[in-house]
Write an enzyme that holds these catalytic residues in place. Structure first.
Site, mmCIF file in Angstrom:
data_model
loop_
_atom_site.group_PDB
_atom_site.id
_atom_site.type_symbol
_atom_site.label_atom_id
_atom_site.label_comp_id
_atom_site.label_asym_id
_atom_site.label_seq_id
_atom_site.Cartn_x
_atom_site.Cartn_y
_atom_site.Cartn_z
ATOM 1 C CE LYS A 112 -13.196 14.038 -39.864
ATOM 2 N NZ LYS A 112 -13.399 15.429 -39.428
ATOM 3 C CD GLU A 147 -12.045 30.748 -41.246
ATOM 4 O OE1 GLU A 147 -11.643 29.660 -40.781
ATOM 5 O OE2 GLU A 147 -12.505 30.876 -42.414
ATOM 6 N NE ARG A 155 -10.352 30.611 -44.995
ATOM 7 C CZ ARG A 155 -10.283 29.628 -45.887
ATOM 8 N NH1 ARG A 155 -9.208 28.858 -45.936
ATOM 9 N NH2 ARG A 155 -11.256 29.406 -46.717
#
Length: 647
Positions: free
Chosen positions: A289, A375, A403
């Site tokens: 990243k 979640e 969610r």
């Protein structure tokens, strides 16, 4: 003499089809140009940087090998899709990224045929790609048909249960489907890189059905030092040796790991998979990243999200503010409460920085839990903590709490467990647009029996609500607050425990009462000043609670005024709807009360600044002023707006 372009190859790319004319070496140079272009674009607009830099080579390789848009390329979350946008005909609009009327910061079906599936929440790509694959095989091929379905999913998104549900289903259906696991978290040693390079050559040369056997043999042929290295790398070798990877058990052919920044490896493997795959395939690519931009690489989050920045130094250009952010006020208030109560714990779902729980974790590392992009699990984990005698604060963005709604209902509300929901990013959020707007939490929480639902009007009120939630043990309680800085009010030393269901009076006036729920209160007060100048001083109250309502106050306001207006930063079905129901049940409308509610419109509001989005939603001070004048019969809303525009 004309100045030579610094992006000669990229200048020749108007669509992915143009990549077919380049040699493999030129594709490598194109990746370098694309990386520089991405950095320059995000430096001017802000946005997600690190994720896109990590998939530069992968983006070039996919578009060079496959035939998009006929081959459907689906980016999970899609915050890494800026390089993809540049290659797919949107380069000249990158300066509009995440701005009103501009390019979305995510993939968006209405924006380009190269965005076959919109995203912004994680773990959805494999399900969508499988849907395309099945639609293809059943003959549902609209427009230009459906070729391959390719899902690119990050290792973080693989922590979401939905991704594994999709893998399980795909393995069962055995459809030709390509999943690329973008693994940017693993610290991989050079020997493993050498091993993966060797394996990729075997993949390119061997019949596809022999890939698994080739992987086994490769490990045994490597020198002993290559079989050592980092602990996680050794674990990976072990799994490959025994041929028992999770993905293979789920029915996928597993290819990897390969170096996601090595164009030669990527092209070789992708071409082989395209030519030979006859079922579901998972390609495991190791990436970094923020790759190729030192300021991003050295940041802890690898430049995940950034404001506008200086390309040379990486220094962000943030406007100064005299007020703390709501997120920081929440975190500091929670730390203060936790210092006095060792039963308080905090839970988030892969957003410790965004929710401020990174600060809580520094102070109480054993009492802070990041459950990953999960979640549903996070909510039920909090329910278990509450049932076990702890005081959990479940800190999630409003858009992500959606969610976990079944768990909120089934595991928390029905059992009346005292889970405290700290709901960040309530209301409209600006550049992230509709996918991240916190529009629905009031509506979907306030209809649950036994739930307490609060909204902070300012940062001081937020501090009081943290204290109130910490003290509330009778059942679930939630408090919401927006993105960005507070309004600059003085913060109390400690939060006060509010009386449940009691509003506060802000201003006494006549004729019309405005009942505000949330941070639109500051706009209400601006509107009040303008109305007072017209000779109309409204009564203003801060509701604080959508559930339970302050019924006594609301009924009194209805009895003492000609009109009552509610305002909230949520959708239809929320606070205003509950107030209207209360008034109807008490027959107030039979006596001539004029009632209006101001809430978010019944549309998804596209990205812009937060102020611009609230202008679109007709919830600015000027809109509140116009609504009051309209309900009192002084002037129509159109007349007021015309006068305001002229002025």
């Amino acid at each position: 003499m004309s100045e030579q372009s610094s992006t000669p190859l990229l200048d020749r790319v108007n669509s992915p089809a143009d990549l077919k004319q380049f040699s493999d070496a030129q594709l490598g140079r194109l990746a370098h140009e694309l990386r520089e272009e991405t950095i320059a674009a995000v430096s001017a607009t802000g946005g997600h940087l690190g994720a896109g830099l990590g998939v530069i080579e992968l983006t070039v390789a996919i578009h060079a090998v496959f035939d998009t848009p006929r081959d459907r390329l689906i980016w999970d979350v899609s915050h890494q899709s800026y390089p993809h946008k540049i290659l797919t005909g949107r380069r000249d609009r990158m300066h509009t990224l995440r701005q009103k009327g501009g390019l979305s910061g995510f993939t968006k079906r209405s924006e380009s045929p190269y965005d076959p599936f919109g995203a912004a929440h994680s773990s959805t790509s494999i399900s969508a790609a499988l849907g395309f694959a099945v639609a293809r095989d059943l003959g549902g091929a609209p427009d230009y048909g459906i070729g391959d379905a390719i899902a690119v999913i990050g290792d973080g998104a693989m922590s979401g249960g939905m991704a594994f549900e999709a893998l399980n289903n795909a393995g069962h259906l055995k459809k030709r489907l390509i999943v690329i696991l973008n693994d940017n978290e693993m610290s991989i040693a050079p020997p493993v890189g050498a091993m993966s390079s060797y394996l990729s050559r075997l993949y390119a040369g061997a019949p596809f059905q022999e890939l698994k056997a080739a992987a086994k043999g490769a490990v045994s042929l490597l020198p002993q030092p290559f079989q050592e290295g980092a602990r996680r790398a050794k674990d990976m070798l072990k799994h490959m040796t025994v041929g028992g990877t999770l993905f293979e058990e789920l029915g996928f052919s597993y290819v990897g790991p390969i170096d996601g920044h090595d164009m030669e490896q990527l092209l070789s493997v992708l071409r082989t998979v395209k030519a030979r795959a006859d079922g579901p395939v998972l390609i495991h690519a190791i990436t970094k990243k923020g790759k190729g931009y030192h300021p991003a690489e050295r940041r802890a989050d690898r430049g995940h999200a950034t404001a506008r920045f200086d390309v040379v130094t990486g220094e962000q250009k943030k406007a100064p503010s005299n007020a703390p952010s709501y997120t920081k006020v929440f975190a500091q208030s929670l730390i203060q409460e936790a210092e006095a109560d060792d039963k308080i714990v905090a839970v988030t779902a892969a957003m410790p920085d965004g929710t401020g729980l990174d600060l809580f974790a520094e102070r109480f590392p054993a009492r802070c839990f990041d459950v990953g992009i999960a979640e549903q699990h996070g909510v039920t984990f909090c329910a278990g903590l509450a049932a076990g005698g702890m005081k959990p604060f479940c800190a999630m963005y409003s858009t992500f709490l959606q969610r976990g709604y079944d768990q909120v209902v089934h595991d928390v509300a029905i059992q009346r467990l005292p889970v405290r929901f700290a709901i960040d990013r309530a209301g409209l959020v600006g550049a992230d647009g509709a996918t991240h707007a916190g529009a629905f939490d009031v509506a979907f929480l306030a209809n649950l029996p036994g739930f307490v639902v609060m909204a902070a009007a300012d940062e001081a009120e937020l501090k009081h609500m943290v204290a109130t939630a910490a003290a509330h043990d009778a059942g679930p309680i939630a408090f919401r607050y927006p993105r960005g800085e507070g309004v600059g009010v003085e913060l109390p030393e400690r939060g006060e425990v509010l009386e449940i269901g009691k509003a506060r009076m802000i201003q006494q006036g006549a004729r019309v009462a405005i009942l505000s729920f949330g941070t639109r209160l500051k706009e209400v007060m601006k509107a009040s000043e303008a109305l007072t100048a017209r000779g109309i001083t409204p009564t203003v109250a801060d509701a604080r609670f959508a559930k339970p309502l302050d019924e006594e106050l609301i009924l009194r306001l209805a009895a003492e005024h000609e009109a009552l207006i509610t305002i909230e930063e949520g959708a239809v079905g929320g606070f205003g709807s509950h107030v209207a129901h209360l008034l109807a049940e008490h027959g107030v409308f039979d006596h001539g009360l004029r009632f209006r509610s101001m809430e978010l419109p019944d549309v998804f509001v596209d990205q812009a600044t937060q102020d611009e989005m609230y202008d679109v939603a007709r919830m600015s001070a000027a809109d509140i002023e116009a609504k009051v004048l309209e309900v009192l019969g002084v002037a129509s809303v159109a007349q007021v707006r015309a006068a305001q525009t002229k002025g």
